[in-house]
Every structure is written in C-alpha cells, then in structure tokens.
Design a protein around this motif. Structure first.
Motif, PDB file in Angstrom:
ATOM      1  N   ARG A  47       0.834  -1.211   0.000  1.00  0.00           N
ATOM      2  CA  ARG A  47       0.000   0.000   0.000  1.00  0.00           C
ATOM      3  C   ARG A  47       0.867   1.259   0.000  1.00  0.00           C
ATOM      4  NH1 ARG A  47      -3.501  -3.108   3.360  1.00  0.00           N
ATOM      5  NH2 ARG A  47      -2.521  -2.301   5.262  1.00  0.00           N
ATOM      6  N   ASN A  48       1.932   1.227   0.793  1.00  0.00           N
ATOM      7  CA  ASN A  48       2.774   2.423   0.890  1.00  0.00           C
ATOM      8  C   ASN A  48       3.459   2.750  -0.430  1.00  0.00           C
ATOM      9  OD1 ASN A  48       1.999   2.632   3.533  1.00  0.00           O
ATOM     10  ND2 ASN A  48       4.035   2.336   4.403  1.00  0.00           N
ATOM     11  N   VAL A  49       3.874   1.731  -1.161  1.00  0.00           N
ATOM     12  CA  VAL A  49       4.481   1.986  -2.475  1.00  0.00           C
ATOM     13  C   VAL A  49       3.457   2.652  -3.397  1.00  0.00           C
ATOM     14  CG1 VAL A  49       5.292   0.850  -4.572  1.00  0.00           C
ATOM     15  CG2 VAL A  49       6.285   0.236  -2.375  1.00  0.00           C
ATOM     16  N   GLN A  50       2.234   2.159  -3.377  1.00  0.00           N
ATOM     17  CA  GLN A  50       1.190   2.764  -4.203  1.00  0.00           C
ATOM     18  C   GLN A  50       0.878   4.189  -3.742  1.00  0.00           C
ATOM     19  OE1 GLN A  50       0.087   1.646  -6.951  1.00  0.00           O
ATOM     20  NE2 GLN A  50      -1.563   3.103  -7.361  1.00  0.00           N
ATOM     21  N   ILE A  51       0.881   4.405  -2.431  1.00  0.00           N
ATOM     22  CA  ILE A  51       0.658   5.754  -1.892  1.00  0.00           C
ATOM     23  C   ILE A  51       1.740   6.708  -2.397  1.00  0.00           C
ATOM     24  CG2 ILE A  51       0.781   7.133   0.234  1.00  0.00           C
ATOM     25  CD1 ILE A  51      -0.647   4.734   1.633  1.00  0.00           C
ATOM     26  N   LEU A  52       2.982   6.267  -2.390  1.00  0.00           N
ATOM     27  CA  LEU A  52       4.072   7.137  -2.850  1.00  0.00           C
ATOM     28  C   LEU A  52       3.879   7.520  -4.315  1.00  0.00           C
ATOM     29  CD1 LEU A  52       7.235   5.529  -1.193  1.00  0.00           C
ATOM     30  CD2 LEU A  52       5.896   7.480  -0.423  1.00  0.00           C
ATOM     31  N   VAL A  53       3.510   6.562  -5.138  1.00  0.00           N
ATOM     32  CA  VAL A  53       3.293   6.867  -6.550  1.00  0.00           C
ATOM     33  C   VAL A  53       2.167   7.889  -6.711  1.00  0.00           C
ATOM     34  CG1 VAL A  53       2.566   5.911  -8.775  1.00  0.00           C
ATOM     35  CG2 VAL A  53       4.194   4.648  -7.353  1.00  0.00           C
ATOM     36  N   GLU A  54       1.082   7.691  -5.972  1.00  0.00           N
ATOM     37  CA  GLU A  54      -0.066   8.595  -6.102  1.00  0.00           C
ATOM     38  C   GLU A  54       0.229   9.974  -5.536  1.00  0.00           C
ATOM     39  OE1 GLU A  54      -3.576   6.776  -4.547  1.00  0.00           O
ATOM     40  OE2 GLU A  54      -3.368   4.975  -5.787  1.00  0.00           O
ATOM     41  N   GLN A  55       0.948  10.040  -4.430  1.00  0.00           N
ATOM     42  CA  GLN A  55       1.225  11.336  -3.805  1.00  0.00           C
ATOM     43  C   GLN A  55       2.262  12.127  -4.583  1.00  0.00           C
ATOM     44  OE1 GLN A  55      -0.228  12.836  -1.100  1.00  0.00           O
ATOM     45  NE2 GLN A  55      -1.714  11.168  -1.065  1.00  0.00           N
ATOM     46  N   ILE A  56       3.270  11.461  -5.114  1.00  0.00           N
ATOM     47  CA  ILE A  56       4.323  12.155  -5.865  1.00  0.00           C
ATOM     48  C   ILE A  56       3.879  12.424  -7.292  1.00  0.00           C
ATOM     49  CG2 ILE A  56       6.702  11.943  -6.706  1.00  0.00           C
ATOM     50  CD1 ILE A  56       7.186  10.161  -4.160  1.00  0.00           C
ATOM     51  N   ASP A  57       3.100  11.496  -7.850  1.00  0.00           N
ATOM     52  CA  ASP A  57       2.544  11.647  -9.204  1.00  0.00           C
ATOM     53  C   ASP A  57       3.631  12.018 -10.214  1.00  0.00           C
ATOM     54  OD1 ASP A  57       0.615  11.663 -11.176  1.00  0.00           O
ATOM     55  OD2 ASP A  57       0.024  13.732 -10.813  1.00  0.00           O
ATOM     56  N   PRO A  58       4.621  11.126 -10.403  1.00  0.00           N
ATOM     57  CA  PRO A  58       5.751  11.462 -11.272  1.00  0.00           C
ATOM     58  C   PRO A  58       5.332  11.511 -12.739  1.00  0.00           C
ATOM     59  CG  PRO A  58       5.833   9.151 -10.677  1.00  0.00           C
ATOM     60  CD  PRO A  58       4.703   9.747  -9.887  1.00  0.00           C
ATOM     61  N   LEU A  85       4.275   5.760   7.351  1.00  0.00           N
ATOM     62  CA  LEU A  85       4.409   7.103   6.778  1.00  0.00           C
ATOM     63  C   LEU A  85       3.981   8.143   7.808  1.00  0.00           C
ATOM     64  CD1 LEU A  85       3.129   6.375   3.152  1.00  0.00           C
ATOM     65  CD2 LEU A  85       5.502   6.579   3.942  1.00  0.00           C
ATOM     66  N   GLY A  86       4.692   8.143   8.932  1.00  0.00           N
ATOM     67  CA  GLY A  86       4.408   9.074  10.015  1.00  0.00           C
ATOM     68  C   GLY A  86       3.100   8.763  10.706  1.00  0.00           C
ATOM     69  N   ALA A  87       2.471   9.804  11.210  1.00  0.00           N
ATOM     70  CA  ALA A  87       1.191   9.636  11.901  1.00  0.00           C
ATOM     71  C   ALA A  87       0.017   9.683  10.946  1.00  0.00           C
ATOM     72  CB  ALA A  87       1.044  10.725  12.966  1.00  0.00           C
ATOM     73  N   GLU A  88       0.309   9.823   9.661  1.00  0.00           N
ATOM     74  CA  GLU A  88      -0.731  10.010   8.655  1.00  0.00           C
ATOM     75  C   GLU A  88      -1.257   8.674   8.133  1.00  0.00           C
ATOM     76  OE1 GLU A  88      -1.863  12.938   7.669  1.00  0.00           O
ATOM     77  OE2 GLU A  88      -0.428  14.260   8.659  1.00  0.00           O
ATOM     78  N   SER A  89      -2.467   8.710   7.611  1.00  0.00           N
ATOM     79  CA  SER A  89      -3.060   7.572   6.905  1.00  0.00           C
ATOM     80  C   SER A  89      -3.577   8.093   5.570  1.00  0.00           C
ATOM     81  CB  SER A  89      -4.201   6.956   7.721  1.00  0.00           C
ATOM     82  OG  SER A  89      -4.720   5.816   7.076  1.00  0.00           O
ATOM     83  N   PHE A  90      -3.065   7.520   4.493  1.00  0.00           N
ATOM     84  CA  PHE A  90      -3.388   8.021   3.157  1.00  0.00           C
ATOM     85  C   PHE A  90      -4.237   6.997   2.405  1.00  0.00           C
ATOM     86  CE2 PHE A  90       0.646   9.910   4.377  1.00  0.00           C
ATOM     87  CZ  PHE A  90       0.475  11.244   4.046  1.00  0.00           C
ATOM     88  N   PRO A  91      -5.255   7.454   1.699  1.00  0.00           N
ATOM     89  CA  PRO A  91      -5.998   6.524   0.830  1.00  0.00           C
ATOM     90  C   PRO A  91      -5.154   6.188  -0.394  1.00  0.00           C
ATOM     91  CG  PRO A  91      -6.758   8.761   0.474  1.00  0.00           C
ATOM     92  CD  PRO A  91      -5.759   8.835   1.600  1.00  0.00           C
ATOM     93  N   CYS A  92      -5.440   5.058  -0.999  1.00  0.00           N
ATOM     94  CA  CYS A  92      -4.762   4.724  -2.260  1.00  0.00           C
ATOM     95  C   CYS A  92      -5.622   3.733  -3.024  1.00  0.00           C
ATOM     96  CB  CYS A  92      -3.366   4.153  -2.029  1.00  0.00           C
ATOM     97  SG  CYS A  92      -3.315   2.509  -1.309  1.00  0.00           S
ATOM     98  N   ALA A  93      -5.403   3.705  -4.325  1.00  0.00           N
ATOM     99  CA  ALA A  93      -6.120   2.758  -5.170  1.00  0.00           C
ATOM    100  C   ALA A  93      -5.622   1.340  -4.892  1.00  0.00           C
ATOM    101  CB  ALA A  93      -5.908   3.107  -6.643  1.00  0.00           C
ATOM    102  N   GLN A  94      -6.513   0.376  -5.035  1.00  0.00           N
ATOM    103  CA  GLN A  94      -6.121  -1.013  -4.851  1.00  0.00           C
ATOM    104  C   GLN A  94      -5.510  -1.545  -6.140  1.00  0.00           C
ATOM    105  OE1 GLN A  94      -9.205  -3.522  -3.355  1.00  0.00           O
ATOM    106  NE2 GLN A  94      -7.963  -5.370  -3.367  1.00  0.00           N
ATOM    107  N   LEU A  95      -4.361  -2.202  -5.995  1.00  0.00           N
ATOM    108  CA  LEU A  95      -3.694  -2.758  -7.163  1.00  0.00           C
ATOM    109  C   LEU A  95      -4.410  -4.016  -7.635  1.00  0.00           C
ATOM    110  CD1 LEU A  95       0.056  -2.452  -6.133  1.00  0.00           C
ATOM    111  CD2 LEU A  95      -1.149  -1.105  -7.849  1.00  0.00           C
ATOM    112  N   HIS A  96      -4.556  -4.148  -8.949  1.00  0.00           N
ATOM    113  CA  HIS A  96      -5.143  -5.353  -9.525  1.00  0.00           C
ATOM    114  C   HIS A  96      -4.147  -5.955 -10.512  1.00  0.00           C
ATOM    115  CE1 HIS A  96      -9.113  -4.599  -7.808  1.00  0.00           C
ATOM    116  NE2 HIS A  96      -8.981  -3.321  -8.170  1.00  0.00           N
ATOM    117  N   HIS A  97      -3.995  -7.255 -10.460  1.00  0.00           N
ATOM    118  CA  HIS A  97      -3.156  -8.003 -11.400  1.00  0.00           C
ATOM    119  C   HIS A  97      -1.693  -7.584 -11.338  1.00  0.00           C
ATOM    120  CE1 HIS A  97      -7.060  -9.161 -12.869  1.00  0.00           C
ATOM    121  NE2 HIS A  97      -7.326  -7.932 -13.290  1.00  0.00           N
TER     122      HIS A  97
END
Length: 311
Positions: A47-58, A85-97
């Motif tokens: 989840r955290n890897v997906q959160i990083l991609v979504e938050q940074i949006d490279p 990721l600190g005290a925060e909780s971030f939403p993220c999309a669920q990975l499929h396949h």
C-alpha cells in the motif's frame, strides 16, 4: 542518458524521501518499485508503495510489485509510524493483477539485460527470491546497491546486526555471495546522513505535491528519533542508495570480503568484514567507507526543487 533502476523498498519515512528523489531525478529512469516487508508488514508495504506513486505523481509511472507475504521478527514502526508514513493515513487505489516483487525484478532485468541497477532499501528477501527464480539474474543485473550491514558501527536491530540483514540473514547472505556486482552501504556511512528539523520542514518547492507530502510525514520521525536516540533531526539513510546511483562520486568505496552470520544466538544478521592482510578470498562487494555529506544535501535540494514543475 538516464540510468535505469528498480527500487526495492519497505517504505518508511526515509524510504519515501528516497523514492521521491529517484522519481524526480532526470538522470534516473525508475522502471519499477518493488515492495517488501521490513519497516512495515508486507501488506502495508505494498500500500505504501502505491501511496508514494499517487502522492508524488511522477511524470513517468513505474511498475509496482507487491510484497511477498513474509513476516519478520522485527519492524520499524516505532520510528516510522503505525503505517510507516508518520502519523498520517493516506488513501490509495487497490492494485489489480500486479506481479510479486521478485517476478517484477526478473521481468525487468530480462527485458533490459545489463542495463538495470537495483537499489535495495529493505531486507534482501525479494532479491534472493529473484535469484531463485532466475539463476542468471546476478549476471544480467548491471549492479546492486544495498543499504545494509555494519562494520565498526553498532547494529540497530541488535548489538551486532543492522536491521535489513537481521530481518533475513540467509537472504542477505545469498545475495552477497551471488556474484552480482554489489555496492554495500553500511550503517557506518548511512548514519552520517542526519538532517535537522529545519532542513526537513523547510524543503525546497514548498507548494509542490511532493514536498507537501514529505512535510506531512516527517514530524513523526523527528519526534520518534528524539525519543529513541536523543538526537535532534532524522537520519535519511535510504537516500544514500539513490545518491550512490545518481552521484557515485559522493561515496568513497573499497573492495571488501563480506559474509553474513545466519545462526548466531547473539550475532544473527551480523555482517562480517574480513580485513585480515593475508586474506586470499576475492572481494565480493565494494563497500562504502566515506560520504560527502554536503554533496548529499546539495543533491537532495537540487532534485526536490524540480518538484515545483509537477505541482
């Protein structure tokens, strides 16, 4: 020409900084982010890897690999927060396949033989499994940079062992002895990368998505480090993995013969560096011994300044 890289990460706070730098650095092409348990459990790591991609949006989206379902005896949530990721909780999309991280590594190395470096900022289990999947992996990877081990510095998972090697000593030993070209960055060097609270809360490009995100997660790490070690600031150890690839002149290295203790009751996960003058074994790693801390700071500021282009 940009250098191709896959990052193996157990994203905590310093891992988030490292991933952000890699994704923003125009000299690097991040082909994949391979999640692994370590600082957080395996499901949270994915989840955290997906959160990083979504938050940074490279500008270029890497492929994401899911962490294998492994549970270690220790984790890093005391320093990185309940979800890493600190005290925060971030939403993220669920990975499929999505593929598992070890399969992602093999696929990307096979697609780009001798062109891809792997930076390991977590336990080496995923890399060991990639070698199990494809015995030619060590010959096909351009190089491996591993944040792991300790030479003269005390361990941070036990008196003798660094955290990443302690999690999976057998996996670390398999990788270290695989014959792949390896740069090893031990705690002796990575612990020198200490940023003050002011450094971390007054990042360049303050209105960018990336720096707003990093400012949200870093206060927990500052407080936890102060409580645990009495230090004002935060070690951004994982950042050195990216620096070693993008700015290798920042590090001084020496060939070394390294092995990992896998069974000792008190020394499990200990990295053993054979410094005897009469040793006849061929060196199996280039081990970092010094770092230009000012150059690391400059690199981080330069690259994070580019985040202003992606607000």
């Amino acid at each position: 020409m940009s250098r191709k890289v896959v990052l193996v990460t157990d994203p905590g706070i310093d891992g988030a900084f490292a991933v952000a730098l890699a994704l923003l650095d125009p000299d690097l092409e991040v082909l994949g982010l391979a999640a692994t348990a370590g600082n957080v459990p395996w499901e949270q790591a994915t989840r955290n890897v997906q959160i990083l991609v979504e938050q940074i949006d490279p500008p270029r989206l890497p492929r994401v690999g899911t962490a294998p379902p492994i549970e270690y005896e220790v984790d890093g949530r005391r320093l990185h927060g309940p979800e890493g990721l600190g005290a925060e909780s971030f939403p993220c999309a669920q990975l499929h396949h999505a593929h598992s991280s070890d399969k992602l590594l093999v696929d990307l190395i096979r697609l780009n033989p001798k062109e891809v470096s792997v930076v390991v900022m977590g336990p080496l289990t995923v890399l060991a499994r990639a070698i199990d999947r494809d015995t030619e992996f060590p010959a096909l990877v351009q190089g491996i940079i591993s944040l792991g081990g300790a030479w003269r510095e005390p361990g941070n998972a036990s008196a003798a062992a660094e955290f990443h090697f302690y999690c999976d000593p057998a996996g670390a030993r398999q990788v270290i002895k695989s014959g792949a070209p390896i740069t090893l960055i031990p705690l002796d060097v990575s612990r020198q990368i200490l940023f003050s609270p002011t450094d971390l809360l007054e990042l360049p490009a303050p209105e960018s998505r990336t720096c707003r995100f990093l400012r949200r997660i870093v206060p927990y790490g500052i407080g936890a480090t102060s409580n645990a070690y009495g230090i004002e600031g935060l070690h951004l150890e994982d950042v050195l993995g990216i620096v070693a690839l993008s700015r290798p002149q920042t590090l001084t290295t020496r060939p070394a013969v390294v092995d990992i203790e896998t069974r000792g009751e008190l020394t499990r996960g200990m990295s053993v560096i054979d410094s005897r003058p009469e040793v006849r074994s061929e060196p199996n790693v280039d081990m970092a011994t010094k770092v230009d801390v000012a150059a690391v700071r400059n690199y981080m500021n330069q690259v994070l300044s580019l985040a202003a282009d992606f607000t």
